[in-house]
Write an enzyme that holds these catalytic residues in place. Sequence first.
Site, PDB file in Angstrom:
ATOM      1  N   ASP A 191     -12.081   5.484   5.313  1.00 48.46           N
ATOM      2  CA  ASP A 191     -11.329   4.980   4.157  1.00 48.46           C
ATOM      3  C   ASP A 191     -11.915   3.671   3.634  1.00 48.46           C
ATOM      4  OD1 ASP A 191      -9.353   5.159   2.246  1.00 48.46           O
ATOM      5  OD2 ASP A 191      -7.793   4.294   3.504  1.00 48.46           O
ATOM      6  N   GLY A 210       0.840  -1.195   0.000  1.00 51.46           N
ATOM      7  CA  GLY A 210       0.000   0.000   0.000  1.00 51.46           C
ATOM      8  C   GLY A 210       0.869   1.235   0.000  1.00 51.46           C
ATOM      9  N   LYS A 216       1.703  -6.093   8.707  1.00 53.38           N
ATOM     10  CA  LYS A 216       1.713  -4.845   7.945  1.00 53.38           C
ATOM     11  C   LYS A 216       2.760  -3.913   8.548  1.00 53.38           C
ATOM     12  CE  LYS A 216      -1.330  -1.178   6.428  1.00 53.38           C
ATOM     13  NZ  LYS A 216      -2.677  -0.883   5.999  1.00 53.38           N
ATOM     14  N   VAL A 273       2.739  -5.459   3.107  1.00 53.51           N
ATOM     15  CA  VAL A 273       2.019  -6.438   3.929  1.00 53.51           C
ATOM     16  C   VAL A 273       2.578  -7.823   3.584  1.00 53.51           C
ATOM     17  CG1 VAL A 273      -0.231  -7.409   4.549  1.00 53.51           C
ATOM     18  CG2 VAL A 273      -0.063  -4.994   3.894  1.00 53.51           C
TER      19      VAL A 273
HETATM   20  P1  ATP Z   1      -3.572   2.204   0.465  1.00 53.07           P
HETATM   21  O1  ATP Z   1      -2.276   2.084   1.204  1.00 53.07           O
HETATM   22  O2  ATP Z   1      -3.484   3.153  -0.681  1.00 53.07           O
HETATM   23  O3  ATP Z   1      -4.726   2.479   1.355  1.00 53.07           O
HETATM   24  P2  ATP Z   1      -4.107  -0.624   0.405  1.00 53.07           P
HETATM   25  O4  ATP Z   1      -5.290  -0.640   1.304  1.00 53.07           O
HETATM   26  O5  ATP Z   1      -4.118  -1.598  -0.761  1.00 53.07           O
HETATM   27  O6  ATP Z   1      -3.863   0.797  -0.219  1.00 53.07           O
HETATM   28  P3  ATP Z   1      -2.545  -1.836   2.492  1.00 53.07           P
HETATM   29  O7  ATP Z   1      -3.582  -1.618   3.521  1.00 53.07           O
HETATM   30  O8  ATP Z   1      -1.109  -1.678   2.870  1.00 53.07           O
HETATM   31  O9  ATP Z   1      -2.774  -0.870   1.257  1.00 53.07           O
HETATM   32  O10 ATP Z   1      -2.775  -3.302   1.930  1.00 53.07           O
HETATM   33  C1  ATP Z   1      -2.113  -3.753   0.769  1.00 53.07           C
HETATM   34  C2  ATP Z   1      -2.724  -5.069   0.314  1.00 53.07           C
HETATM   35  O11 ATP Z   1      -2.317  -6.093   1.223  1.00 53.07           O
HETATM   36  C3  ATP Z   1      -4.241  -5.116   0.313  1.00 53.07           C
HETATM   37  O12 ATP Z   1      -4.784  -4.627  -0.884  1.00 53.07           O
HETATM   38  C4  ATP Z   1      -4.503  -6.612   0.475  1.00 53.07           C
HETATM   39  O13 ATP Z   1      -4.428  -7.240  -0.773  1.00 53.07           O
HETATM   40  C5  ATP Z   1      -3.326  -7.060   1.332  1.00 53.07           C
HETATM   41  N1  ATP Z   1      -3.699  -7.160   2.759  1.00 53.07           N
HETATM   42  C6  ATP Z   1      -3.730  -6.179   3.676  1.00 53.07           C
HETATM   43  N2  ATP Z   1      -4.091  -6.629   4.888  1.00 53.07           N
HETATM   44  C7  ATP Z   1      -4.286  -7.966   4.733  1.00 53.07           C
HETATM   45  C8  ATP Z   1      -4.703  -9.030   5.623  1.00 53.07           C
HETATM   46  N3  ATP Z   1      -4.977  -8.808   6.906  1.00 53.07           N
HETATM   47  N4  ATP Z   1      -4.825 -10.266   5.116  1.00 53.07           N
HETATM   48  C9  ATP Z   1      -4.561 -10.504   3.812  1.00 53.07           C
HETATM   49  N5  ATP Z   1      -4.184  -9.567   2.921  1.00 53.07           N
HETATM   50  C10 ATP Z   1      -4.042  -8.306   3.370  1.00 53.07           C
HETATM   51 MG    MG Z   2      -5.550  -1.004   3.316  1.00 53.71          MG
END
Ligand code: ATP
Ligand code: MG
Length: 347
Positions: free
Chosen positions: A188, A75, A95, A80
Amino acid sequence: MKKKDIKQLKLSVPAQETPISEFLTASGTFQDGDLLLNTQGLRLVSQENIPSSLEPMDNQITLADLETVKVIGKGSGGVVQLVQHKWTGKVFALKAIQMNIQETVRKQIVQELKINQASQCPYVVVCHDAFYNNGFISIVLEYMDAGSLADVIKQVKTFAEPYLAVICKQVLKGLIYLHHDRHIIHRDIKPSNLLVNHKGEVKITDFGVSATLANSMGQRDTFVGTYNYMSPERISGSTYGYSSDIWSLGLVVLECATGNFPYLPPGQEEGWLNFYELLETIVEQPPPCASPDQFSSEFCSFISACVQKEPRDRMSATDLLNHPFIKKYEDQNVDLAALIGNLSSPA
Ligand code: ATP
Ligand code: MG
């Protein structure tokens, strides 16, 4: 709202940084009010009773006990990873968020950790623990093995209405928990913050962390991804409430139904060239709607109940749970788990 006003909105983000050292105690513990974070874990203490050094907590996960299996997502704030606990074999999503960020942002992240640790809701992703280490905050989350709705849409392209109703019902229950039980506006709601697993469970994650990070970094690319689902009143800088999450939910559900972000002009795969144009359209133009030619009247009415320009015209999460669209499929044994089970692994 004029373009100038929207630009000012972005420029008004404070640029001043507070050194991280100000939040670190001599023992390497990150301290924010009554919350303590270090490599041993997260601890809430009363202000009067902050210990000089932290002992490892009983039954606590330590970072050293978590082995990386693979990277599962990225993200705007960090990476993650899928990790496995060396001794129990349990898997988690870890994360990592870099911490060279403003104090206000850091406070919001800490707030998210507090909220997540306190969460006892099957429709909200569990935060098992959190650490502060070497400039990173690491959050140990419940692993959702089918990834996010954003990952799933890439494969299925669109969801049929019965599946959407089952997804919506779970997200609404998560929102009811956040809004009514915990008095939290998520801020969000977007496809990447709605996570799915092989059991067909859908859970809400990320309480404002990503949006705040993107905001602080001022990067246009991450900015676009984060602000697409923002309600008109938030874009305009007006006061906003729980109904702001309902707007975002409406856009997410419409996107899941059509396969496209609702404001995407037809035939334009590249998206909006001018980011401010998109924000201006959200604020100035009538809201999107579901086409009655393609979708049931119940679905169209559900979308319309969410995506109202005037916040007070939107239905609450509780009322939406009783909406005819959700009720319509309740007795039909819609098997979201089977649909998810047929997909290839997200990463
Ligand atoms: P942004 O940072 O712009 O809000 P995002 O929500 O995609 O975007 P992250 O929250 O860092 O960013 O998550 C990145 C990706 O990691 C997610 O899109 C998802 O595919 C995966 N992910 C995040 N948390 C989990 C989890 N608890 N279990 C499985 N996959 C996860
Ligand atoms: Mg996210």
